[in-house]
Motif scaffolding. Structure first.
Motif, short mmCIF file in Angstrom:
data_model
loop_
_atom_site.label_atom_id
_atom_site.label_comp_id
_atom_site.label_asym_id
_atom_site.label_seq_id
_atom_site.Cartn_x
_atom_site.Cartn_y
_atom_site.Cartn_z
N ASP A 40 0.82 -1.22 0.00
CA ASP A 40 0.00 0.00 0.00
C ASP A 40 0.86 1.27 0.00
N ARG A 41 2.10 1.14 0.46
CA ARG A 41 3.02 2.29 0.50
C ARG A 41 3.91 2.36 -0.76
N GLY A 42 3.72 1.42 -1.68
CA GLY A 42 4.51 1.44 -2.90
C GLY A 42 5.83 0.73 -2.79
N GLU A 137 2.73 6.12 -0.45
CA GLU A 137 1.32 5.73 -0.62
C GLU A 137 1.11 5.24 -2.06
N ASP A 138 0.51 4.07 -2.17
CA ASP A 138 0.18 3.50 -3.47
C ASP A 138 -0.97 2.51 -3.29
N LYS A 139 -2.11 3.04 -2.89
CA LYS A 139 -3.26 2.18 -2.59
C LYS A 139 -3.73 1.38 -3.80
N LYS A 140 -3.45 1.87 -5.00
CA LYS A 140 -3.88 1.16 -6.21
C LYS A 140 -2.86 0.10 -6.65
N HIS A 141 -1.76 0.01 -5.91
CA HIS A 141 -0.72 -0.99 -6.19
C HIS A 141 -0.15 -0.86 -7.60
N SER A 142 -0.01 0.36 -8.07
CA SER A 142 0.50 0.59 -9.42
C SER A 142 1.95 0.14 -9.56
N ARG A 143 2.76 0.31 -8.49
CA ARG A 143 4.16 -0.12 -8.56
C ARG A 143 4.26 -1.65 -8.61
#
Length: 581
Positions: A40-42, A137-143
């Motif tokens: 979630d944090r990237g 933050e990367d809630k969409k899990h793009s990384r």
């Protein structure tokens, strides 16, 4: 410490408590949640663990976090270079990576081979979410998605390069010819029988084919293939009408060679509407570089034909890919492969060739839509000198049915646990009725039935004839419909192992567990393999036969067949009696 973008985890006594190879482990729920929170944090997660790949994957899949990891390295190689490979695959700098392990020696080794990397003992785990270097933050899990795409690209590249080396070394030659009328019978046979590489699936009569070949508006060509292992003969046919392929099909024995893509490119990439499923798709761009155009019609095989007597091979048509590498005269081989979707290699079908009376078999062929006319024809039980090779993969996959009025009559078709869409097969109305009202599904074959069927087959083959069984591999399937199928294979492989051990005097195992090492060796499902696998199967098969022939010549094996066979049967009988009690 710089911003952490990747954390590489050891497993034993780090991510979980205990050593997986020594027994059960305890998975910390907090660590499971930590992986999700880091994502979630990237921050991306990977694995470098000295373990068995499938065992680790199973544990993490059960915890529903396997898909949170990228580029896992799970083997028994030194960790310094393994971590370096992970970092290189992720296209990161060591300074942005944290490696966690409970062994100081591993930490030192990784630090030595990856200058600037951050390493730590497991005590750091509880503080990870508090560290400013792990903020984000990367809630969409793009990384994570980005690295999953990169992972797939790297995997495809690695598999491609591995398989290409084998194909390049095979010296494949393809001749695309025009005089189709002279090969009318063979072309018609391909049209009727091919399925996995039949892109148009138009089944026509021989007379209809003759009309097409005589029609000047059609461009018709057949395909002849050779390589350094032998001559495959006529293996393909294509027919173009007004710029569109109406027939585009190839024999199973060419699967994995790239013949279909090469021919498609040579034809100028005409319009192609693919009907149903095929093993390999074609595209409008590529032309395989490992295939050479044309060959000398009078050219000789580059390898000698071996002499081992007669063979009977009963199994899926994918085994055709193995035949050229055996270098055995075609006249010595009887193949009993499936006709399109009509398999006859399940042990219940094979046993039924002897168990059922001619009257019953005739009635079944009339009533049951999924039995082809040659279903009960076999040379397996011929009383003559021969080697019998049986693939057991349909026992691992198909659903068993029994006739409601006669439970002892058992058949197999389709795939378990999928329900059969019988209407799509075009059976006669009375066959649909028989399927609905008279066939009772049982599920996959029971372990005891598989063993008993194998014993029935062995007992009814001449005791001096070698029986070779082909089991299933145990790597995860590449097919999303077959998740967990490798566990089914493991279950049945144990039964086959037991049977072969108890009948070792005249029965051998072609063990796919030693040949198929990873999903990279699979094609479209767990039963279909890359080309190089069939080459290895052929070579292993010849070794098994050579070993048996040496034993026969020295008088070691056959001299004790009667005694061993008798003792094995007696031991099996005692075991079953004890189990009943």
């Amino acid at each position: 410490m710089q911003q952490i973008k990747l954390i590489i985890w050891d497993m034993d006594n780090t991510f979980w408590s205990g050593i997986l190879a020594e027994g059960d482990i305890k998975l910390n729920d907090a660590n499971v949640q930590l992986i999700k929170d880091l994502t979630d944090r990237g921050i991306v997660n990977s694995i470098c663990s000295k373990n068995t790949f499938d065992d680790v994957k199973t544990k993490l899949t059960e915890a529903q976090i396997w898909d949170y990891f990228v580029f896992p390295v799970i083997d028994y190689e030194p960790k310094g270079f393994s971590v370096k490979n992970i970092i290189d695959n992720c296209q990161l700098r060591p300074e942005n990576v944290l490696f966690i392990d409970d062994d100081e020696r591993n930490l030192q080794e990784v630090a030595y081979h990856n200058k600037g990397i951050n390493v730590s003992l497991p005590y750091i785990i509880e503080d990870l979410l508090k560290m400013p270097e792990c903020e984000g933050e990367d809630k969409k899990h793009s990384r994570l998605d980005k690295y999953k795409i990169l992972e797939k690209k790297n995997e495809r590249k690695r598999v491609f390069n591995s398989n290409i080396e084998f194909l390049m070394d095979s010296n494949i030659e393809v001749a695309i010819k025009n005089d189709c009328m002279s090969e009318l019978d063979r072309i018609h046979e391909l049209i009727i029988r091919t399925n996995q590489l039949n892109y148009t699936k138009k089944r026509i009569s021989k007379e209809a084919l003759r009309n097409i070949l005589n029609d000047s508006e059609y461009t018709n060509k057949y395909v002849h293939v050779k390589d350094k292992y032998g001559d495959y003969g006529i293996v393909g046919f294509c027919s173009v009408f007004h710029g569109e392929l109406v027939h585009f099909l190839f024999s199973c024995r060419t699967i994995g060679m790239g013949i279909e893509q090469y021919v498609y490119s040579e034809m100028g990439f005409p319009k192609l509407v693919v009907k149903g499923e095929v093993v390999n798709n074609v595209n409008g761009e590529d032309k395989p570089s490992w295939i050479n155009a044309g060959f000398n019609e009078n050219g000789e095989k580059t390898t000698d034909t071996r002499t081992h007597g007669n063979f009977v091979i009963r199994g899926g048509c994918d085994l055709e890919q193995m035949l050229p590498y055996l270098n055995i005269d075609d006249k010595c081989i009887t193949t009993e492969f499936n006709f399109r979707n009509f398999h006859r290699d399940h042990t219940f079908i094979t046993c039924g060739c002897l168990r059922y009376s001619e009257e019953i078999k005739k009635q079944l062929l009339n009533d049951v839509g999924f039995l082809n006319e040659d279903c009960f024809d076999t040379s397996v039980f011929k009383h003559e000198k021969q080697i019998v090779i049986l693939s057991l993969l349909m026992d691992y996959a198909q659903k068993v049915y029994h006739v409601k009025e006669h439970p002892e009559i058992k058949l197999a078709f389709g795939a378990f646990p999928e329900d059969l869409d019988y209407l799509s097969y075009g059976w006669r109305e009375e066959q649909n009725d028989f399927y609905i009202n008279h066939l009772v599904p049982e599920g996959r074959i029971k372990a005891e039935d598989l063993y008993n069927n194998l014993q029935f087959i062995r007992d009814n083959i001449d005791k001096d004839n070698l029986l070779i069984l082909i089991n299933g591999c145990e790597v995860p399937s590449v097919n999303p419909k077959e998740v967990g199928r490798e566990m089914v294979h493991k279950e049945y492989n144990k039964i086959v192992d037991q049977f072969v051990n108890e009948n070792s005097c005249n029965t051998k195992l072609l063990d796919m567990r030693t040949i198929v090492q990873s999903t990279n060796d699979l094609n479209d499902n767990i039963r279909h393999y890359k080309r190089h696998v069939y080459y290895k199967m052929a070579k292993e098969l010849l070794l098994l036969i050579d070993d048996d022939e040496i034993s026969v010549r020295t008088g070691v094996s056959r001299a004790v067949i009667d005694v061993k066979h008798m003792l094995a049967k007696k031991a099996n009988s005692i075991k079953r009696e004890l189990m009943k009690k």
